[in-house]
Every structure is written in structure tokens, then in C-alpha cells.
Design an enzyme around this catalytic site. Sequence first.
Site, PDB file in Angstrom:
ATOM      1  N   CYS A 122       0.788  -1.231   0.000  1.00 25.80           N
ATOM      2  CA  CYS A 122       0.000   0.000   0.000  1.00 25.80           C
ATOM      3  C   CYS A 122       0.822   1.284   0.000  1.00 25.80           C
ATOM      4  O   CYS A 122       0.683   2.126  -0.880  1.00 25.80           O
ATOM      5  CB  CYS A 122      -0.937  -0.006   1.208  1.00 25.80           C
ATOM      6  N   HIS A 151      -2.281   6.559   4.101  1.00 25.23           N
ATOM      7  CA  HIS A 151      -1.222   5.571   4.356  1.00 25.23           C
ATOM      8  C   HIS A 151       0.165   6.041   3.919  1.00 25.23           C
ATOM      9  O   HIS A 151       1.014   5.241   3.521  1.00 25.23           O
ATOM     10  CB  HIS A 151      -1.551   4.233   3.697  1.00 25.23           C
TER      11      HIS A 151
END
Length: 516
Positions: free
Chosen positions: A71, A126
Site C-alpha cells: 500500500c 497511508h
Amino acid sequence: MGTLSLWAVLVALWAPCVLSRQPNFIVILADDVGWGDLGANWAETKETPHLDQLAAEGTRFVDFHSAASTCSPSRASLLTGRLGARSGVTHNFAIASLGGLPLNETTLAEVLREAGYSTGAIGKWHLGHHGHHHPSSRGFDYYFGIPYSHDMGCTDSPGYNVPPCPPCPRHGTAARYGARGFHLGEVAVCSSVPRPVGCPWLWSSLLMLSAPTLSLCPLCSDSGRPFFLYLALAHMHVPLTAPLPPAAGRGIYGASLAEMDALVGRVKELADSLGKGSTLLWFTGDNGPWAQKCELAGRLGPFVGAWQRQRGNLAAWGVPVPAGETLQGCSLLALMSVPSFPSTLDIFPTLVALAGAALPPHRRFDGLDVSPVLFGWSDVGHKVLLHPNSGAAGRAGAIEALRLAQYKAFYTTGGALACDGSTGPAEQHQPPLIFNLDRDIQEQEPLDRASREYQAVLPAISRAYAQALQDIAADNVSVADYSQDPAAIPCCNVQHVGCRCQEDPHVEKRTSWLCL
């Protein structure tokens, strides 16, 4: 997160034929979506009519690659146009991370804002949430979302599957703010604008309702300025959710996929309402399916990495979509040739070019301006693509594989978790394993090292690999701070940039917090 890495997914664009002014940009990034999760790619998939229509009306890349296999690195590459080996983002940030995308790295939002754009982000970030790593400090005028993956909860280790899960412990700081993070029902919903925000029990449902109204509308209302919207979906990352009971067939995964497709359809409607030809809409995925999740993972299509699977390995790297598909951009037609394989790395330089802006100086970029390919004026793209490790064997961020024309070379394989919980053996390959994807799309058998074909292509691959490593070593390389401190975990102090919602799903009246 996806331990299967770099599956090329559908990219569909609806773009202006003639750029008489700066276009609006909407980049939709799906999480853990599989190549076969889109009907335009895989006939068995029936849940994506809006995305299929987008592919039919716009430009569909048929050999598109993700920049990383997990991610944080994939998002950093999209927003900087640079691999993690340059940006410093080589693996995922945690809930207690003090750092994030290094502050000396320039984001796409920063460049576009300097060029006169209103900028907004909604969804999963993130890339750091502590201090100046928050999106509102990285070029976004507007932000509404969660700081990291919505599976980072206090009742499970990262990667739990479908809700509901047990409620968080309510007693003791250690239990509530431990290394496991916090429960989906207490997910941090952060906004940089003063508007009422309720804590969602289902984050995907929140996105369904909020993305068009909370992101597009404030940006579009800024009269006379083009906008850039970065919409980073929670779909198709576990835990999977859907507003309606799952239908027969793919169950909760199919229902969540249909929800994602409907959301994309709503965003496209809003984009169309701004005037045809004024907005470029780009849909892609971050890193491919998280195969460890078994039936809750996306479809791979034909790209199964058969040789590695037979050996218990799952570290499959950048693969192509079958060649010979037709691209359509405006009224022009073009065919993607073998040498042209775009990447999420190209989003940064392409949008910068279309905005009439300049790339940041004093650094090198892995992405290319592929706008000529978008409009069918050229089929020239990358001759070589580098694939870093960020979820399997080898050092995080190291270049472990590369693509050269129809050939894919592996210097490291293995080390990733399989659906049954096993881990394939990590293996180094010197000289590398080489597959010819033109006739072995499933990667069933590497070329025989003694064969004439292997001996003919090995020198070119070795040169490309050595040149890439030299180029990175000579670049202005950043270093990300991966240190952790429990104090960095989003908490219930509304003075903090990261906020923590406190709600009990069993209590009808819920308390919500707003990040200011």
C-alpha cells in the site's frame, strides 16, 4: 496490501480532445483490486458495468503496471512519480509511525496547487499521519478520509476479513491504544475542513455517500480554478463490506465490488456534469489482489505466476494485460505495442504536463509523460520497467525484477504468504530467471539458460538492470522515517491532526469527533 504484486489492471480515461484550458483531474485508486475483477478484462465478472462503460468510452491501457506490491510504496510512487528506492518509501507505515513520505519529496498535489489547481483527497492515505505528514501538509487543500488501511484494528492483526468483529476493549490504555491499532468502528475519520463528520461503522458505505458530495463539490465551487481530486478507495481491501446482502456467486466480495463500481459511476456522473471534455478521469489499482485472503481476494485472470506457485511461492511481479486490445481516445484509435507499458509512476508526469506545469528540479523520475499515448498520437512508452520488493523475499525496496519488452526477469522469488498460510522458499537467481510473456503469459516455465533465446536476451537485461541501479545510486534519494511511538497513534484529542472516533456499535447514540 497485496502480497501478489504489480498486477496490471484496467486504466480507463475520459479525456478532452483539445486542451483549451487546464483540465480537471480525478484519479481513482482502488485497493487490492484484481485484474480479473473488471468485466472489461474478464468475461466472468459481472459486477462492474460502470467501469466497463468507462473502458469502452475512454482509453484502456492493455499493458499497465503498478509501481509496488504494497500500500504505502504504491501510493508514494503514484504521488511522486518515483520508485521507493528513490523516495524512501519501501514498505508500509504503521499506526504508530512517526514518519511518512519524506517531506523533501514533492507530491503531485503540491505541483498542481502551485499551477493554480484546487486540490482534494478522500479515502485512504497511508503515507504518514503524524505531524506534517498529514495530507493537508502535502499539497491538498481538502482532505476527508482515514490515515491508513481500515483493517488496522485493535481486535485483530492487520488483514482481518469481514465485519462484524468483537468490540474493542474499553478498559486500560494499553488495551485501547496497543500496537494493533483500533477497531473499524473507531476508525479515524479526518477532515481538514469544518464540517460535521460522523464516525462510520462501515467505511465503504461512508465513501459511497461522501466521495462525490464532500470532495468534488467544494473543489468545483472554487470559481475559475481547475481541480485535482485523488480518491483512494477502501475497496477491495479486507474487511469487505457492502450495503446490501451479498448476492449469489462471489458473495461479499462481489457485493463490495459492485459497490465500488457504483461509486465510480457516481463520480463519473459528477465529472460529466462539469462539461464534456473538461475532466480527465483515471481509474487504476494500487498493487493487485491480496492472495493470502483466499476467497476474499481478487481475481488474477490468467496471470497466475504458475512456476512460482508450483514451488509454493507467491511473489509474482509486474505482468501485462493480453496484447492486441484497441484503445480509443476521443475519435482517435491506437494499438498498444509491446514496447509500451505504462505504470502508475506515469500519472505524476502526465498530469503535470497536461496542466502546463514543470516537474520538480534536482531529482530523477521513473514515470513518463504518456499523454501522447492517451490521445492515440503515439505508442511509445517505457522500454524497461523496474519492480521493487515490498512484500516478499529480499530487501524492502530493492529492485528484484524487471520487464524488458516481452521478457520478465526475476533476481529474487518467494517469501510471500500463500492462501493456506505457507510461505514459499526465498531464492536468489543469478543469472536471473527469464520468462517470455508472449508465449507464456502464466509464467509456467522460465527460459532454459542454455537456450539460444536466453543467451540472446540476457545481455540486454543485465545492462538495463545495471544502468537502473547506477541511476538510482546517483540520484537525490530520500530516506523515510519508519520509527514508531505509541504517542503517534490517532487519539481522542481533537487538537491533533489525526483524530480517533469513539463509538460503540451497540449503542444507538454515537459520539463523533472532527479533526480540525
